[in-house]
Design a protein around this motif. Sequence first.
Motif: not given
Length: 272
Positions: A18-19, A22, A87, A122, A152, A158
Motif C-alpha cells: 500500500r505504501l 502512495l 486515501w 491509507a 492499522c 498506512p
Amino acid sequence: MTVTNQYTTLTGLGFQRRLSKLFRKDGKAMVVGLDHGLSAGVKQGLHDLGAISSTCINGGADAILLGPKASLWAASSLGQSEHSAFWLRLDRTNAFDLPTPQHLNISAIATVQDALRVNADAAVIWYIRSSGVPEDQDAEHTRHVATIAEQCRESGMPLVVEAFTLGSNVTGAEVVKTVRIAYELGADILKIDYPQDEGVLKEILASVNAPVFLAGGPQTDNFNAFLSKMERAMQLGVKGIVIGRNIWQAADPAQALMQFNSIVHGTSLTRA
C-alpha cells in the motif's frame, strides 16, 4: 524520510504494498482532498464528485482523499486508475464549524476494516489539540488515534494523521508538540497546516521520523504566491501536499493540478 515497517511478515507485506502506491519513485506525492463535504456540505466545485475525481486522476494526482460514501461515487474513476492511490477518511470533526473549541468532537464514520474492504491505500483521521478543550475530550481524542493506529498496524494499513492545533495565540512550540504527539500515537504519515513561521516547519520536520504533508487550506486569492509557498515547503523537506479548494474551485482544475504536480515532482508529469 521513509516509513519503515517492523510488523509481522504478511501484515508488513500489505503495508509496504500500500505504501509503495502512495508515493512516486521520487518519494513525494501530490494528493487532492475531496472529503470537504463531510464538514462543509455542498461546496462549489464538489457538486459532481464523479467528474472531479476523474479530472484529478486523469490529471496525474498521486492520490485522492475521500469519505466512505463519496468513494462509491468516485468508484468508476478509482477502478480505472493503475497509479492513483486512495486515501479513505475514517472520521469527521466539527472543529472548523465552532467559534470556540469547548464542544469539539471527532466522530468515527468508518473503520479500518472498511478501508480494507474498499481496497484503500491509507486511512486518514484527525488529531486536534486546543487549550479550550476539556481534559476528558482530549483524552477521548487521544484514545481514538491510538486505537485506530493499533488497528492499522494489525491490518497493514498506512495511517495518515491530520495533526492540528487550534485556538487563539497558538505558539510554534504547541504546533510542534501536537505533531510529535500524533507521531508518537502511531501516525505513519502526518498532514499539517502550514506554520506561519518557517522555523516551526523545520523543527517539525526534524522532530518526526515520518513523511510530512501540508494541507492546502482555503482558496487563495493569489495563486502564484501560494504555489511559491508550497514549492518552498517542498524544498525544506515536506514530502507532499494535499490540495482541495485550490484545485477543484479553480477556474481550470486540470491546469491547477498540473501546476501543483510540477512543484511537487518537477516539470515531468509522468509517473516515474
